[in-house]
Design a protein around this motif. Sequence first.
Motif, short mmCIF file in Angstrom:
data_model
loop_
_atom_site.label_atom_id
_atom_site.label_comp_id
_atom_site.label_asym_id
_atom_site.label_seq_id
_atom_site.Cartn_x
_atom_site.Cartn_y
_atom_site.Cartn_z
N UNK A 209 10.46 -1.71 17.50
CA UNK A 209 10.75 -2.29 16.03
C UNK A 209 9.15 -1.65 14.99
N UNK A 210 9.97 -1.03 14.36
CA UNK A 210 8.35 -0.47 13.29
C UNK A 210 8.89 -0.76 11.86
N UNK A 211 7.50 -0.28 11.06
CA UNK A 211 7.76 -0.49 9.53
C UNK A 211 7.21 1.51 9.56
N UNK A 212 8.36 1.89 9.17
CA UNK A 212 8.30 3.02 9.05
C UNK A 212 7.17 3.82 7.47
N UNK A 213 6.27 4.66 8.03
CA UNK A 213 4.82 5.05 7.31
C UNK A 213 5.50 6.66 6.29
N UNK A 214 5.39 7.68 7.11
CA UNK A 214 5.55 8.60 6.49
C UNK A 214 6.60 9.43 7.42
N UNK B 287 5.51 22.18 12.25
CA UNK B 287 5.93 22.78 13.26
C UNK B 287 7.48 22.95 13.87
N UNK B 288 7.92 23.22 12.87
CA UNK B 288 9.32 23.11 12.43
C UNK B 288 10.22 21.56 13.46
N UNK B 289 9.90 20.65 13.36
CA UNK B 289 10.05 19.51 13.70
C UNK B 289 9.74 18.53 13.22
N UNK B 290 10.85 17.17 12.72
CA UNK B 290 10.24 15.98 11.97
C UNK B 290 10.04 15.18 13.01
N UNK B 291 8.84 14.55 12.47
CA UNK B 291 8.38 12.91 13.14
C UNK B 291 8.23 11.84 12.07
N UNK B 292 8.28 10.81 12.35
CA UNK B 292 7.91 9.65 12.40
C UNK B 292 6.83 8.99 12.10
N UNK B 293 6.08 8.94 11.10
CA UNK B 293 4.72 7.70 11.86
C UNK B 293 4.83 6.34 10.72
N UNK B 294 4.39 5.44 11.34
CA UNK B 294 5.14 4.11 12.04
C UNK B 294 4.66 3.36 12.48
N UNK B 295 3.71 1.78 11.65
CA UNK B 295 3.44 0.85 12.41
C UNK B 295 4.41 0.33 13.50
N UNK B 296 4.05 0.31 14.47
CA UNK B 296 4.98 0.02 15.69
C UNK B 296 4.35 -2.24 15.82
N UNK B 297 5.35 -2.72 15.16
CA UNK B 297 5.79 -4.47 15.27
C UNK B 297 4.56 -4.72 16.41
N UNK B 298 5.18 -4.22 17.34
CA UNK B 298 5.49 -5.23 19.13
C UNK B 298 3.75 -4.71 19.54
N UNK B 299 3.40 -3.77 19.37
CA UNK B 299 2.29 -3.16 19.82
C UNK B 299 1.04 -3.25 18.73
N UNK B 300 1.47 -3.49 17.76
CA UNK B 300 0.35 -3.39 16.63
C UNK B 300 -0.26 -2.60 16.57
N UNK B 301 0.06 -1.42 16.14
CA UNK B 301 -0.57 0.18 15.75
C UNK B 301 0.26 1.24 15.19
N UNK B 302 -0.72 2.04 14.94
CA UNK B 302 -0.03 3.01 14.41
C UNK B 302 1.24 4.08 15.46
N UNK C 237 16.97 -2.75 9.09
CA UNK C 237 16.57 -4.13 8.96
C UNK C 237 16.47 -4.63 7.51
N UNK C 238 16.80 -5.58 7.29
CA UNK C 238 16.86 -6.70 6.13
C UNK C 238 15.25 -6.25 5.53
N UNK C 239 14.53 -6.58 6.11
CA UNK C 239 12.86 -7.01 6.38
C UNK C 239 11.88 -5.33 5.11
N UNK C 240 11.57 -5.89 4.48
CA UNK C 240 10.64 -4.53 3.53
C UNK C 240 9.38 -4.72 5.14
N UNK C 241 9.32 -2.46 4.92
CA UNK C 241 8.42 -2.58 5.76
C UNK C 241 6.94 -3.07 5.53
N UNK C 242 6.28 -3.20 5.83
CA UNK C 242 4.14 -3.35 6.60
C UNK C 242 3.96 -2.20 5.98
N UNK C 243 3.52 -2.25 4.58
CA UNK C 243 2.48 -0.83 4.62
C UNK C 243 1.11 -0.67 4.67
#
Length: 325
Positions: A173-178, A183-198, A212-218
């Motif tokens: 469960x994450x708050x997406x950031x970027x 290198x030809x591949x896509x990555x999601x940078x996010x705040x991991x809500x359970x692990x409390x880290x990027x 989810x309906x909840x707003x992401x933590x920026x």
Amino acid sequence: MDRTERIIALDRLLRAARRPVPVTRLQEELGCSRATVYRDIAYLRDALMAPVVGDGEAGFQYDKDEAERFELPGLWLTSEELQALLAMQQLLARSSGDMLTSALAPLQQRVEKLLETHARGKRWPLERIRVIAHRLRRMDEHVFRIVASAVLDRRRLTFDYRARSTGETTRRSVSPQRLTHYRDNWYLDAWDEDREGLRSFSVDRIGNPRLLDEAAHDIDDATLDAHLASSYGIFSGAPKGWATIRFSAKAARWVADERWHSQQQGRFLADGRYELKLPYSVPRELLMDILQYGADAEIVEPRALREQLRAHLQLALSNYQDDTP
């Protein structure tokens, strides 16, 4: 320059001008006669309702108060800009392994129609634009769209993640950031809500995503940059140290022109070799890049990284031991 391109150029000239632009300069910039300048000014003012003020003696400019509220109607691009846009569309579509082809098709069709108008029947040879992806991973377009929507709509996201290193699948469960293309591949940078880290997640390893309906933590940009962009490659985190690599004079001709890291430091040595210094966190990707240069690269420091590369080389060499009697 045809009329459409002259109108675009004229709009930009008058918008940027702090004082009236003489007709002679407009002739030079637009590459046309004095009479054509007057016709274009009249069309811009009377047909497009542009806030043109001035006359042939003092010159022309936009009324400052009205200029901010005026925009050319529709999509106004020069032929060169349209060609560049189409080239970028080709780059994005092909670098994603045709994953975004259907999503980009309406844009491509519109751009091609605009180009046909400019070209007066000429066919643009799109096959002349080649994009050859390198080690592109297969990715689900549906997954990518949901992930991209979560990033842009600033909504939280849950998904199954299959870790490449362990093969283990966990629910995140994450708050997406970027959304990062690297290198030809896509990555999601996010705040991991359970692990409390990027964390950075490879999009091709994401399954069953749900918005989810909840707003992401920026997270503020400075924190994101410090954590995700400070160390080498996509394996981000606070730098654990700096690596110093020396390349042979032959390899230096390539490495000196390459950008390995935003904070890298490089210099040529007296004997023609090239010394590169850069920060790193997890050494795995850095070691892979150094290994591709073989005997033309040497890690000078730190000692631990040098020994780690030596161990890799010894293991690789063991695969080629001649077992025949």
